[in-house]
Scaffold this motif. Structure first.
Motif, PDB file in Angstrom:
ATOM      1  N   THR A 120      51.173  22.111  35.776  1.00  0.00           N
ATOM      2  CA  THR A 120      51.496  22.818  34.340  1.00  0.00           C
ATOM      3  C   THR A 120      52.391  23.945  35.059  1.00  0.00           C
ATOM      4  O   THR A 120      52.249  24.667  35.859  1.00  0.00           O
ATOM      5  CB  THR A 120      50.586  23.489  34.093  1.00  0.00           C
ATOM      6  OG1 THR A 120      49.231  23.384  34.214  1.00  0.00           O
ATOM      7  CG2 THR A 120      49.776  21.526  33.583  1.00  0.00           C
ATOM      8  N   CYS A 121      53.096  24.266  33.918  1.00  0.00           N
ATOM      9  CA  CYS A 121      54.132  26.023  33.730  1.00  0.00           C
ATOM     10  C   CYS A 121      52.194  26.884  33.401  1.00  0.00           C
ATOM     11  O   CYS A 121      51.968  26.895  32.351  1.00  0.00           O
ATOM     12  CB  CYS A 121      54.226  26.069  32.392  1.00  0.00           C
ATOM     13  SG  CYS A 121      55.700  27.428  31.726  1.00  0.00           S
ATOM     14  N   PRO A 122      53.086  27.654  34.198  1.00  0.00           N
ATOM     15  CA  PRO A 122      51.732  28.826  34.744  1.00  0.00           C
ATOM     16  C   PRO A 122      52.076  29.894  33.532  1.00  0.00           C
ATOM     17  O   PRO A 122      51.458  30.665  33.062  1.00  0.00           O
ATOM     18  CB  PRO A 122      52.501  30.008  36.051  1.00  0.00           C
ATOM     19  CG  PRO A 122      53.825  29.298  36.220  1.00  0.00           C
ATOM     20  CD  PRO A 122      54.166  27.184  35.808  1.00  0.00           C
ATOM     21  N   VAL A 123      52.726  29.740  32.652  1.00  0.00           N
ATOM     22  CA  VAL A 123      53.025  30.642  31.647  1.00  0.00           C
ATOM     23  C   VAL A 123      52.619  29.833  30.388  1.00  0.00           C
ATOM     24  O   VAL A 123      51.855  30.519  29.734  1.00  0.00           O
ATOM     25  CB  VAL A 123      54.373  31.064  31.406  1.00  0.00           C
ATOM     26  CG1 VAL A 123      55.193  31.538  29.858  1.00  0.00           C
ATOM     27  CG2 VAL A 123      54.998  31.387  32.147  1.00  0.00           C
ATOM     28  N   CYS A 124      52.618  28.757  30.028  1.00  0.00           N
ATOM     29  CA  CYS A 124      52.793  27.525  28.645  1.00  0.00           C
ATOM     30  C   CYS A 124      51.770  26.600  28.736  1.00  0.00           C
ATOM     31  O   CYS A 124      51.163  26.134  27.520  1.00  0.00           O
ATOM     32  CB  CYS A 124      54.090  27.773  28.089  1.00  0.00           C
ATOM     33  SG  CYS A 124      55.352  26.590  28.672  1.00  0.00           S
ATOM     34  N   GLY A 125      51.528  26.620  29.989  1.00  0.00           N
ATOM     35  CA  GLY A 125      50.953  25.500  30.492  1.00  0.00           C
ATOM     36  C   GLY A 125      51.296  24.042  30.363  1.00  0.00           C
ATOM     37  O   GLY A 125      50.298  23.003  30.282  1.00  0.00           O
ATOM     38  N   VAL A 126      52.436  23.199  29.877  1.00  0.00           N
ATOM     39  CA  VAL A 126      53.420  22.188  29.991  1.00  0.00           C
ATOM     40  C   VAL A 126      53.224  21.593  31.089  1.00  0.00           C
ATOM     41  O   VAL A 126      53.380  22.161  32.307  1.00  0.00           O
ATOM     42  CB  VAL A 126      54.461  22.131  28.777  1.00  0.00           C
ATOM     43  CG1 VAL A 126      54.071  22.553  27.395  1.00  0.00           C
ATOM     44  CG2 VAL A 126      55.206  22.829  29.733  1.00  0.00           C
ATOM     45  N   GLY A 127      53.471  20.417  31.063  1.00  0.00           N
ATOM     46  CA  GLY A 127      53.299  19.474  32.383  1.00  0.00           C
ATOM     47  C   GLY A 127      54.638  19.527  32.855  1.00  0.00           C
ATOM     48  O   GLY A 127      55.750  19.443  32.610  1.00  0.00           O
ATOM     49  N   LYS A 143      63.529  24.465  34.498  1.00  0.00           N
ATOM     50  CA  LYS A 143      63.319  25.531  33.475  1.00  0.00           C
ATOM     51  C   LYS A 143      62.232  25.000  32.740  1.00  0.00           C
ATOM     52  O   LYS A 143      62.816  23.672  32.291  1.00  0.00           O
ATOM     53  CB  LYS A 143      64.875  26.203  33.247  1.00  0.00           C
ATOM     54  CG  LYS A 143      64.288  26.875  32.330  1.00  0.00           C
ATOM     55  CD  LYS A 143      65.333  27.477  30.979  1.00  0.00           C
ATOM     56  CE  LYS A 143      65.284  28.563  30.188  1.00  0.00           C
ATOM     57  NZ  LYS A 143      66.863  30.323  30.500  1.00  0.00           N
ATOM     58  N   CYS A 144      61.269  25.802  32.034  1.00  0.00           N
ATOM     59  CA  CYS A 144      60.072  24.829  31.516  1.00  0.00           C
ATOM     60  C   CYS A 144      60.794  24.846  30.214  1.00  0.00           C
ATOM     61  O   CYS A 144      61.901  26.232  29.533  1.00  0.00           O
ATOM     62  CB  CYS A 144      59.244  25.819  30.933  1.00  0.00           C
ATOM     63  SG  CYS A 144      57.907  25.486  29.279  1.00  0.00           S
ATOM     64  N   ILE A 145      61.320  23.784  29.092  1.00  0.00           N
ATOM     65  CA  ILE A 145      62.064  24.377  27.240  1.00  0.00           C
ATOM     66  C   ILE A 145      61.374  24.593  26.788  1.00  0.00           C
ATOM     67  O   ILE A 145      61.964  25.633  25.309  1.00  0.00           O
ATOM     68  CB  ILE A 145      62.449  22.888  27.349  1.00  0.00           C
ATOM     69  CG1 ILE A 145      62.100  21.191  27.288  1.00  0.00           C
ATOM     70  CG2 ILE A 145      63.632  22.852  28.092  1.00  0.00           C
ATOM     71  CD1 ILE A 145      62.086  20.229  26.445  1.00  0.00           C
ATOM     72  N   VAL A 146      60.278  24.274  26.819  1.00  0.00           N
ATOM     73  CA  VAL A 146      59.106  25.323  25.799  1.00  0.00           C
ATOM     74  C   VAL A 146      58.775  26.621  25.823  1.00  0.00           C
ATOM     75  O   VAL A 146      59.779  27.415  25.067  1.00  0.00           O
ATOM     76  CB  VAL A 146      57.356  24.401  26.298  1.00  0.00           C
ATOM     77  CG1 VAL A 146      56.684  25.188  24.843  1.00  0.00           C
ATOM     78  CG2 VAL A 146      57.816  23.402  26.295  1.00  0.00           C
ATOM     79  N   CYS A 147      58.787  27.125  27.281  1.00  0.00           N
ATOM     80  CA  CYS A 147      58.719  29.680  27.208  1.00  0.00           C
ATOM     81  C   CYS A 147      60.057  29.326  27.725  1.00  0.00           C
ATOM     82  O   CYS A 147      60.436  30.845  28.060  1.00  0.00           O
ATOM     83  CB  CYS A 147      57.137  29.646  27.638  1.00  0.00           C
ATOM     84  SG  CYS A 147      57.039  29.344  29.958  1.00  0.00           S
ATOM     85  N   GLY A 148      60.245  29.054  27.960  1.00  0.00           N
ATOM     86  CA  GLY A 148      61.942  29.307  29.490  1.00  0.00           C
ATOM     87  C   GLY A 148      61.753  30.408  31.448  1.00  0.00           C
ATOM     88  O   GLY A 148      62.725  30.568  31.938  1.00  0.00           O
ATOM     89  N   TYR A 149      60.451  29.502  31.099  1.00  0.00           N
ATOM     90  CA  TYR A 149      59.687  29.680  32.372  1.00  0.00           C
ATOM     91  C   TYR A 149      60.784  28.948  33.301  1.00  0.00           C
ATOM     92  O   TYR A 149      60.871  27.811  33.237  1.00  0.00           O
ATOM     93  CB  TYR A 149      58.237  29.495  33.067  1.00  0.00           C
ATOM     94  CG  TYR A 149      57.706  29.755  34.596  1.00  0.00           C
ATOM     95  CD1 TYR A 149      57.494  30.797  34.831  1.00  0.00           C
ATOM     96  CD2 TYR A 149      57.580  28.341  35.232  1.00  0.00           C
ATOM     97  CE1 TYR A 149      57.041  30.801  36.512  1.00  0.00           C
ATOM     98  CE2 TYR A 149      57.088  28.753  36.247  1.00  0.00           C
ATOM     99  CZ  TYR A 149      56.841  29.804  37.128  1.00  0.00           C
ATOM    100  OH  TYR A 149      56.528  29.749  38.444  1.00  0.00           O
ATOM    101  N   MET A 150      60.870  30.122  34.513  1.00  0.00           N
ATOM    102  CA  MET A 150      62.232  28.994  35.911  1.00  0.00           C
ATOM    103  C   MET A 150      60.906  29.016  36.748  1.00  0.00           C
ATOM    104  O   MET A 150      60.562  29.939  37.403  1.00  0.00           O
ATOM    105  CB  MET A 150      63.270  30.311  36.031  1.00  0.00           C
ATOM    106  CG  MET A 150      64.159  29.906  37.084  1.00  0.00           C
ATOM    107  SD  MET A 150      65.646  28.286  36.023  1.00  0.00           S
ATOM    108  CE  MET A 150      66.439  30.290  35.264  1.00  0.00           C
TER     109      MET A 150
HETATM  110 FE    FE Z   1      56.046  27.233  29.466  1.00  0.00          FE
END
Ligand code: FE
Length: 242
Positions: free
Chosen positions: A227-234, A194-201
């Motif tokens: 990168t996260c498809p929602v918020c772009g972080v690595g 899970k992305c800890i920035v936006c919550g994308y799984m």
């Molecule tokens: Fe994200």
């Protein structure tokens, strides 16, 4: 002081938009509320670092698009986690301009309100804009509006860093819990992250077709520059959840 009391306050989720000449921008905002009936006035609080904030200061206009419940994190991504300094959020969205010239996002909106700013208050990290309503419209009378609680519990989204409700410590520790041993089954399944920035799984069974990642690709096998498809972080901003 127990800041958990803050989380008992209920909110909605909106896209607040504004303009600077012919440039448009908008962002996800949960602090929108009516403050007066006669005359009709609404207020929004917007972080000083947000591009939309400087647009509202310049144009003295803002619009509020009231979102429907049926939204995905992929829809929220650009509006909530990416800056208009890096992308033009209006290139791929359905919108119109209102009486003031302010852009109004129609995608996933059940209603909208357009305001002209009458007062601004510097509250610290945010500016509170108070606006007189110049126009408003219902787009989908039968759909319920998206609440912040629904976004957190059903859409599984987190607060963008510039939201007044963002609390880094709570969001990050909450996601770093150890995997629940009860979750293990006889079949060995690839772990979800899970992305800890936006919550994308990231679900290995689905992959990330938008970026050419085939279904069945484990998180570990994703390219290092994915990168996260929602918020772009690595990848380093992801934690294993099961
Ligand atoms: Fe994200």
């Amino acid at each position: 002081m127990d800041i958990n009391a803050f989380f008992k306050v209920t909110y909605g989720l909106y896209i607040v938009s504004s303009m600077d000449g012919d440039q448009y921008n908008g962002h996800i905002n949960n602090t929108v509320f009516q403050i007066s009936a006669e005359p009709a006035k609404f207020a929004v609080a917007s972080h000083k670092d947000n591009l939309t904030t400087s647009f509202i200061q310049k144009s003295k206009t803002f619009s509020v698009s009231i979102l429907q419940e049926d939204i995905s994190m992929e829809f929220v991504g650009p509006w909530g986690f990416k800056s208009g300094k890096d992308i033009d959020k209006f290139t791929e969205c359905d919108y119109k301009t209102g009486k003031t010239g302010c852009p109004i996002v129609l995608d996933k909106a059940i209603a909208w309100i357009e305001c002209r700013v009458s007062e601004s208050i510097d509250t610290g990290s945010h500016i509170l804009f108070i606006g007189d309503v110049v126009d408003a419209e219902i787009l989908q009378a039968d759909l319920p509006p998206l609440s912040y609680a629904y976004y957190r519990s059903v859409v599984k989204g987190l607060s963008p860093e510039n939201a007044p409700t963002y609390v880094a410590k709570v969001d990050k520790t909450e996601e770093k819990k150890e995997p629940d041993p009860e979750d293990s089954s006889d079949t060995v399944k690839a772990s979800q992250y899970k992305c800890i920035v936006c919550g994308y799984m990231y679900d290995p069974e689905e992959g990330d077709p938008g970026k050419g990642i085939a279904p069945g690709t484990t998180f570990e096998d994703l390219p290092e520059d994915w990168t996260c498809p929602v918020c772009g972080v690595g990848k380093n901003e992801f934690v294993k959840v099961r």
